[in-house]
Structure formats: C-alpha cells, structure tokens
Design a protein around this motif. Structure first.
Motif: not given
Lengths: 246, 147
Positions: A144-151, B40-48
């Motif tokens: 679930a990293q995409d749900k809680w990560a800083g981004i 990394e922030t950009v690449q891991m965002s949901r917009w990537a």
C-alpha cells in the motif's frame, strides 16, 4: 521579373549523420547497461569489513537463525525500489530459499532523509512485531506504499492503522504503541547500524561477505547466495567432517 | 546536419531518457541519478502512470515514433516530402503539449521536479521548433516550384 527559386531544404551529410547517431546509440546503451548493473561491476558488490559482526539481536528475522547463509536487508518502507523488491522478488526468495532453510532473511531499517513518512511506517511495523506480525505488516505496508507515502499524504497514520486492522492486529494496542513511539530507540539503533556499515541507499543487502547496494532479480540474488554457501562450506570443511564422524 | 537529422538525433537522446526512467519505474534500475532528489517523488506519484502504463513507457513509444518519422524523412523521395514535415510538426507538437501538462503537474500538483523529465521536455520543444522550421523550408520550396 523572374521570381528567384527557393533552394531545396538542406539534406546534410548522411555518412556523418549516421556516424553521430551510432555513437550516441552506443554511448546511451552503455550508460543504460551500467545503470542496470548498479554502476560499475566493481561497485555492485563490495567486500565488507569482517571485524563488524552481523547483527544478531536486531531487526526482524525470517527463517532459521542458524541457516547456512544469513542475509541482511537494509530497506526503507517509502523507497519504491524496496517496494518492488518486497512485492515482486521477495516472495520467490521466501519460498525457494528461506522456507527450504538455505538462508535466513533479516530486515533492518535504514531511513532515507527525503522520505517524510518512512519513520512512521517503520514504527507501524515495529509495533506489529510486538504482536508477532512484523512480516504481515511489512507486506501490507509495501503493497500500500502509494497510499501512505509522502507523495500521497502528510498524515499516514490513518492508512497504517487500517493496515494494522487488515493484518489482524489488536488495533488499540498497536495504536498505543504507535502514538508513544515505543520502538524509537530500536529504529535509531537500526539506522546507526546501517551508517556504521556505510549503507548509502536502499535496498542494500549483505549476503555472506558481500554488500550489494542495489535491487536484484531472483537469479542475481541466488547467485550471491550460492557463492556465500560455497565459501561457508569451504571455510568449515573440518567442522562437517567432525560432525559426520560423530 | 539537416533539420530532420537533428530531430532524429534529439529523438534518440529522448529515447534513452525514456528507457532509463522506465527501467527505474519497473525496478530494474535501483536509483536515479538525480541531483535534486525529487525524481523519485515524481516517478512514484500517481501521475507517473497513464492509461495503465508508466508515463516513461509512453515516452519510449513517442520517441520511437518520432525517430521513425525523422529517419523515414531522410530516405529517397521522402526527403523532399512536405507530408513528412507536417507529420514531424504534429508528433513533436503533441509531445510539447504532453510535456507541458507533465511540467504543470510537477510544478503545481506534485511540487517536485524531475530533472530527466525537464531535459526530455526541452528536447521535445527543440525538436518541435526545428520541425517547424523544416516545414517552413518545404512550404517555401513548394511555393517557389509552383510559381
């Protein structure tokens, strides 16, 4: 009056162009090749200082503590490559190498400074460990990293709490542990251990006498395990002979 | 070097950036060479991810198409083809629009800048400008011939 005819567009020297194109292609391909190897081949695995013993009582152990090869992974819950390793490669490693008793896998925290929520994720996992469910929480956190990560959020606790419930923890006990940051000293100790070993990024693995500072496929991982296994056997021939004799 | 040759060269450079970012996104490359630390922030965002594929993978498709059109435009009778110039402007124009959207997301939504994405956006913009000049050359040439 005769209108002056415009010259045809310049075509350029095809030979010189294709030479430049080929040169760029070769340089680019070499760059990518080196990147996939995690830098130069010499830098992809370094021999570690034998005077710094592997951690025995820290981190989270999966498998038999006396396995012939003991693997240590330094990872960061908010690191995307660690998540890739944990969700794609690690299931194979657990099934084929840990469950068969060839290796033990020890997870150690190494927090990357630019990851705002990684300490909270580590605390969430440490508090799950208190209830004997570190690895279940480990898997849930990475999945679930995409749900809680800083981004995704500046307040990850809600998601982490949901995960605690999903893996079957006593959520109220987990929450008390999480809010009081009960395992902060352990997390700091893990961080300091990583720094002492000159871990620079995540994931970093110690397999036998090698420290590998990049992600690996199962086959690459297995090759390091095989090398470590062979070294261990070569280093202790007398031990095994003595055991056979008894 | 002709304008179409320059566009082909830019497309090849962009292709390597797109492959590099795709290899990172798929976990083959562990760490991005990124001085700002925001890649990394950009690449891991949901917009990537776009339509189920990493945006970088769409970049591969885009740059392969651009390279293909530019190289085709250097061959035989196509070397004087205005249709190739129009195609180059259309492809690079689409690239500029898509890159502008991604840059907007980086600046105002994700609040992080991926320098590789910026380099790609610059390459596409330069390729668009050169393609536009190539189209103008062919338009002038066609006008002169018809006159």
């Amino acid at each position: 009056m005769v209108k002056k005819q415009a010259p045809p567009p310049k075509r350029g020297n095809p030979k010189a162009f294709y030479l430049v194109l080929a040169a760029v292609a070769v340089i680019g391909a070499y760059f990518l090749y080196m990147q996939t190897r995690g830098g130069s081949s010499a830098a992809s695995a370094t021999t570690i200082d034998p005077n710094v013993p592997l951690p025995k009582a820290e981190g989270y152990l999966l498998g038999n503590a006396d396995a012939p090869v003991q693997v240590v992974e330094y990872a960061d819950f908010e690191c995307p490559v660690c998540a890739y390793f944990a969700t794609i490669t690690e299931p194979d490693i657990r099934k084929r190498l840990v469950e068969s008793g060839q290796i033990s896998l020890r997870y150690m925290h190494y927090h990357i400074a630019s990851h705002p929520n990684t300490w909270q994720a580590s605390m969430a996992a440490a508090c799950a460990n208190e209830q004997g469910k570190f690895w279940e929480m480990h898997d849930a956190i990475y999945n679930a990293q995409d749900k809680w990560a800083g981004i995704a959020t500046r307040k990850p606790k809600g998601v982490l709490k949901d995960l605690a419930g999903q893996v079957g923890l006593n959520v109220s006990q987990w929450e008390t542990c999480f809010d009081t940051q009960k395992y902060q000293p352990q997390l700091l100790a893990s961080q300091q251990d990583a720094e002492k070993r000159q871990v620079r990024g995540t994931p970093t693995f110690i397999i036998g006498s090698k420290m590998i500072d990049h992600n690996m496929s199962y086959d690459q991982f297995k090759a390091y395990v095989d090398t470590a296994m062979a070294s261990a056997k070569a280093a202790a021939p007398n031990d095994s002979a003595a055991k056979k004799g008894t | 070097m002709s304008k179409r040759q320059l566009v082909a060269l830019l497309a090849l450079l962009g292709l390597f950036i797109a492959i590099y970012l795709t290899l990172y996104k798929t976990g083959v490359i562990a760490e991005l060479a990124c001085t700002s630390g925001s890649c990394e922030t950009v690449q891991m965002s949901r917009w990537a991810t776009f339509l189920g594929l990493p945006v970088a993978a769409w970049g591969i498709v885009f740059y392969v198409a651009l390279l293909g059109v530019a190289l085709a435009g250097l061959q035989g009778s196509l070397a004087d083809s205005r249709a190739v110039s129009v195609a180059l402007v259309a492809v690079t124009g689409w690239g500029v629009i898509f890159s502008a959207w991604l840059t907007y997301l980086e600046l105002f939504v994700i609040h992080a800048i991926c320098q590789w994405c910026v380099v790609s956006a610059i390459l596409v913009t330069i390729a668009f400008a050169i393609s536009w000049l190539d189209l103008r050359d062919h338009r002038m040439s066609d006008t002169a011939v018809s006159a």
